[in-house]
Write an enzyme that holds these catalytic residues in place. Structure first.
Site, mmCIF file in Angstrom:
data_model
loop_
_atom_site.group_PDB
_atom_site.id
_atom_site.type_symbol
_atom_site.label_atom_id
_atom_site.label_comp_id
_atom_site.label_asym_id
_atom_site.label_seq_id
_atom_site.Cartn_x
_atom_site.Cartn_y
_atom_site.Cartn_z
ATOM 1 N N GLY A 45 0.879 -1.425 0.245
ATOM 2 C CA GLY A 45 -0.093 0.057 0.054
ATOM 3 C C GLY A 45 0.966 1.277 -0.249
ATOM 4 O O GLY A 45 0.092 2.343 -0.667
ATOM 5 N N CYS A 57 1.196 6.369 0.859
ATOM 6 C CA CYS A 57 -0.290 6.278 0.067
ATOM 7 C C CYS A 57 -1.476 6.391 0.910
ATOM 8 O O CYS A 57 -2.578 6.646 1.737
ATOM 9 C CB CYS A 57 -0.995 6.672 -1.259
ATOM 10 S SG CYS A 57 -2.383 6.836 -1.084
ATOM 11 N N ALA A 95 15.384 -3.194 -1.843
ATOM 12 C CA ALA A 95 15.939 -3.507 -3.475
ATOM 13 C C ALA A 95 17.650 -2.392 -3.646
ATOM 14 O O ALA A 95 16.883 -1.565 -3.585
ATOM 15 C CB ALA A 95 14.988 -3.933 -4.013
ATOM 16 N N GLY A 154 2.376 26.556 3.202
ATOM 17 C CA GLY A 154 2.002 25.439 1.784
ATOM 18 C C GLY A 154 0.454 26.220 0.956
ATOM 19 O O GLY A 154 0.088 26.699 1.977
ATOM 20 N N TYR A 192 -2.777 20.853 -2.657
ATOM 21 C CA TYR A 192 -4.397 20.303 -2.254
ATOM 22 C C TYR A 192 -3.956 20.249 -0.282
ATOM 23 O O TYR A 192 -4.773 19.801 0.238
ATOM 24 C CB TYR A 192 -4.901 19.299 -2.764
ATOM 25 C CG TYR A 192 -3.885 18.095 -2.810
ATOM 26 C CD1 TYR A 192 -3.913 17.190 -2.335
ATOM 27 C CD2 TYR A 192 -2.580 18.370 -3.848
ATOM 28 C CE1 TYR A 192 -3.814 15.763 -2.430
ATOM 29 C CE2 TYR A 192 -1.436 17.077 -3.424
ATOM 30 C CZ TYR A 192 -2.653 15.942 -2.736
ATOM 31 O OH TYR A 192 -1.729 14.837 -2.400
ATOM 32 N N ILE A 193 -2.632 19.514 -0.184
ATOM 33 C CA ILE A 193 -2.854 18.732 1.076
ATOM 34 C C ILE A 193 -2.550 20.086 2.463
ATOM 35 O O ILE A 193 -3.061 19.552 3.215
ATOM 36 C CB ILE A 193 -1.119 18.260 1.136
ATOM 37 C CG1 ILE A 193 -1.521 17.344 -0.322
ATOM 38 C CG2 ILE A 193 -1.440 17.766 2.912
ATOM 39 C CD1 ILE A 193 0.396 16.859 -0.134
ATOM 40 N N ARG A 247 8.147 16.984 -3.183
ATOM 41 C CA ARG A 247 8.190 15.258 -2.795
ATOM 42 C C ARG A 247 9.182 14.911 -3.418
ATOM 43 O O ARG A 247 10.253 15.458 -4.277
ATOM 44 C CB ARG A 247 7.243 14.282 -2.950
ATOM 45 C CG ARG A 247 5.605 14.813 -1.997
ATOM 46 C CD ARG A 247 4.646 13.728 -2.738
ATOM 47 N NE ARG A 247 5.372 12.395 -1.664
ATOM 48 C CZ ARG A 247 4.920 12.117 -0.677
ATOM 49 N NH1 ARG A 247 4.310 12.775 0.178
ATOM 50 N NH2 ARG A 247 5.391 10.732 0.059
ATOM 51 N N ASP A 278 5.292 8.204 -8.807
ATOM 52 C CA ASP A 278 5.975 9.819 -8.295
ATOM 53 C C ASP A 278 7.609 9.693 -8.525
ATOM 54 O O ASP A 278 8.401 10.481 -8.625
ATOM 55 C CB ASP A 278 6.083 9.561 -6.481
ATOM 56 C CG ASP A 278 4.702 10.148 -6.118
ATOM 57 O OD1 ASP A 278 3.912 9.848 -7.039
ATOM 58 O OD2 ASP A 278 3.923 10.310 -4.896
ATOM 59 N N HIS A 298 -33.488 14.289 -11.567
ATOM 60 C CA HIS A 298 -34.382 14.940 -10.463
ATOM 61 C C HIS A 298 -34.586 15.392 -9.489
ATOM 62 O O HIS A 298 -35.563 14.136 -9.170
ATOM 63 C CB HIS A 298 -34.511 16.054 -11.359
ATOM 64 C CG HIS A 298 -36.139 17.088 -10.415
ATOM 65 N ND1 HIS A 298 -35.397 18.399 -10.363
ATOM 66 C CD2 HIS A 298 -37.334 17.315 -9.880
ATOM 67 C CE1 HIS A 298 -36.254 19.225 -10.151
ATOM 68 N NE2 HIS A 298 -37.425 18.765 -9.262
#
Length: 466
Positions: free
Chosen positions: A44, A47, A118, A178, A181-182, A263, A303, A434
């Site tokens: 995961g 994120c 790795a 900042g 959006y974060i 980042r 990223d 509607h």
């Protein structure tokens, strides 16, 4: 360290188990490749475990808290209190549930999962270190999907995005620096839950109409918005931030500072330089439209490549590259990536802004529909608007910008319309349910030519311009 005796043979290796990595692994397995997925921490990635998902749990709690006043208007007797410790338990439970789901999907798709760090030993071989064990693998193809991370400060009082959403106690005050959006999400979420937030930002890189509405909402929600240049950050028992604007100096103090910085791609420890993979100065890996690096059997997605660090981009690129590796011919065209901000209310921006469309040489037509003229939004005590940008000559849809409840659900509709090169009549023709916010989407298009039913002629004269 115990070194494996033999180099083991593998078909397709995927380095990184975040949204890019596990998506690529599953899709490649679906298409017939034998996949080995290597992740150094938890499936995961950041994120799911420390970023996107934890932040959206907090945003959801903030949204529910904000709805309390509306529930009172509907006749419910509620004395709202909030237990942040319970929210932390819920957050951790959601993360665990989703991570377990990813693990089960990998197992169901016959994906070999190896936990370890790795690095490349040669252009066809990697080593994986896990504790005292070190194994080597030779591969046919490899996908680098190791993601990115936020810079971590030496002071525990200065938080990055992941650290902010790992707090176990709600701070009484929080300073945020900042304009992405974060920071917008964090400011509104923590303020709604009871933190006094000071946000230091000048511009939010949104369509001007969204920027103006966002500033109005900050004021309404009692978020202190400070503009100027940060000249000093000092830490003692608390954090003190000094801001200078037009020669005037102010200081802002809180137990924590959340500083949103660019980042950093997780590429520097992979040993790419020793195998001749071209890298950019910022640590990203240049790739072609299907993710291929300067070495034909080495791919990179998400990223670690140039572009916005968005999970939606990583997921799209993962599917595209997996299809390429399975011998298919994926469409290399870059799609429309919506900007999605889970603010209060949420914001969606996709395609060209009015200014960008003008700069690109379009004869621009702009329409806007206020959501307080929409029945469904009024019932739920919502607010906001939908703004559409089209080409006045061809009637081609160029961009959609929305702030208001339901915008995230409508974002897919906006994206689909842009991908299909929709024209104004393509949006006007379908019959919408509607009452629903879908009708506001239709009326925003109708307002382009002054024909929105639920706006007066005067309102449309103000909002519509060519």
């Amino acid at each position: 360290m115990v070194v494996g005796e033999l180099t083991q043979e593998r078909d397709l290796l995927i380095l990184g188990g975040g949204p890019a990595g596990y998506t690529a692994a599953i899709r490649a397995s679906q298409l017939g490749r034998k996949v080995t997925l290597i992740e150094q921490a938890q499936l995961g990635g950041l994120c799911l475990n420390k970023g996107c998902i934890p932040s959206k749990v907090v945003a959801h709690a903030a949204e529910v808290k904000q709805q309390m006043n509306h529930l009172t208007a509907l006749g419910f007797s509620i004395e709202p209190t909030h237990d942040f410790n319970q929210l932390v338990k819920y957050r951790d439970g959601i993360v665990q549930q989703l991570r377990t789901g990813v693990e089960a999907l990998c197992q169901a798709n016959a994906i070999e999962y190896i936990q370890g760090t790795a690095s490349f030993l040669a252009d066809d071989r990697i080593g994986v270190e896990q504790g005292h064990q070190f194994d080597t693998y030779r591969f046919n193809d490899v996908v680098i999907a190791t993601g990115s991370h936020s810079l971590q400060q030496t002071s525990p009082l200065i938080l990055n995005a992941e650290q902010l959403y790992q707090l176990t106690d709600l701070p009484d005050r929080l300073v945020i620096i900042g304009q992405d959006y974060i920071t917008i999400e964090a400011a509104m979420s923590f303020q709604a839950l009871g933190t006094q937030v000071t946000l230091i930002a000048d511009a939010f890189q949104l369509d001007p109409s969204l920027d103006k509405e966002l500033r109005r909402l900050f004021k309404k929600q009692k978020i202190r918005l400070v503009t100027g240049i940060v000249t000093a950050i000092e830490t003692t028992d608390e954090v003190t931030v000094t801001v200078v604007k037009e020669g005037q100096e102010t200081t802002w103090t809180a137990p924590f500072l959340f500083h949103s910085l660019p980042r950093i791609p997780n590429t520097l420890e992979l040993g790419l330089e020793r195998i001749g993979v071209t890298m950019a100065e910022d640590g990203t890996i240049p790739v072609d439209p299907v993710g291929q690096t300067s070495r034909p059997h080495i791919y990179a997605i998400g990223d670690v490549t140039p572009g916005p660090p968005l999970a939606i981009r990583a997921i799209h690129e993962a599917k595209r590259t997996a299809e390429q590796l399975a011998g298919q011919s994926p469409d290399p065209t870059m799609p429309y990536y919506p900007t999605v901000i889970r603010s209060l209310p949420p914001i969606v921006s996709i395609g060209l802004t009015e200014q960008a469309a003008t700069d690109a040489g379009h004869a621009v037509r702009v329409g806007q529909f206020a959501l307080n003229a929409n029945g469904a939004t009024t019932i739920e005590a919502g607010s906001g608007f939908i703004k559409v940008v089209t080409d006045a000559t061809t009637s081609l849809l160029l961009g959609v910008h929305m702030i208001g409840e339901g915008s995230i659900e409508l974002a897919g509709t906006f994206a689909q319309a842009l991908e299909m090169a929709a024209k104004e009549e393509d949006v006007r023709f379908p019959v919408m349910p509607h009452p629903s916010r879908n009708e506001a989407w239709t009326e925003a298009i109708e307002s382009l030519v002054g024909q929105a039913i639920h706006l007066s002629p005067r309102q449309q004269a103000i909002l519509t311009k060519s």
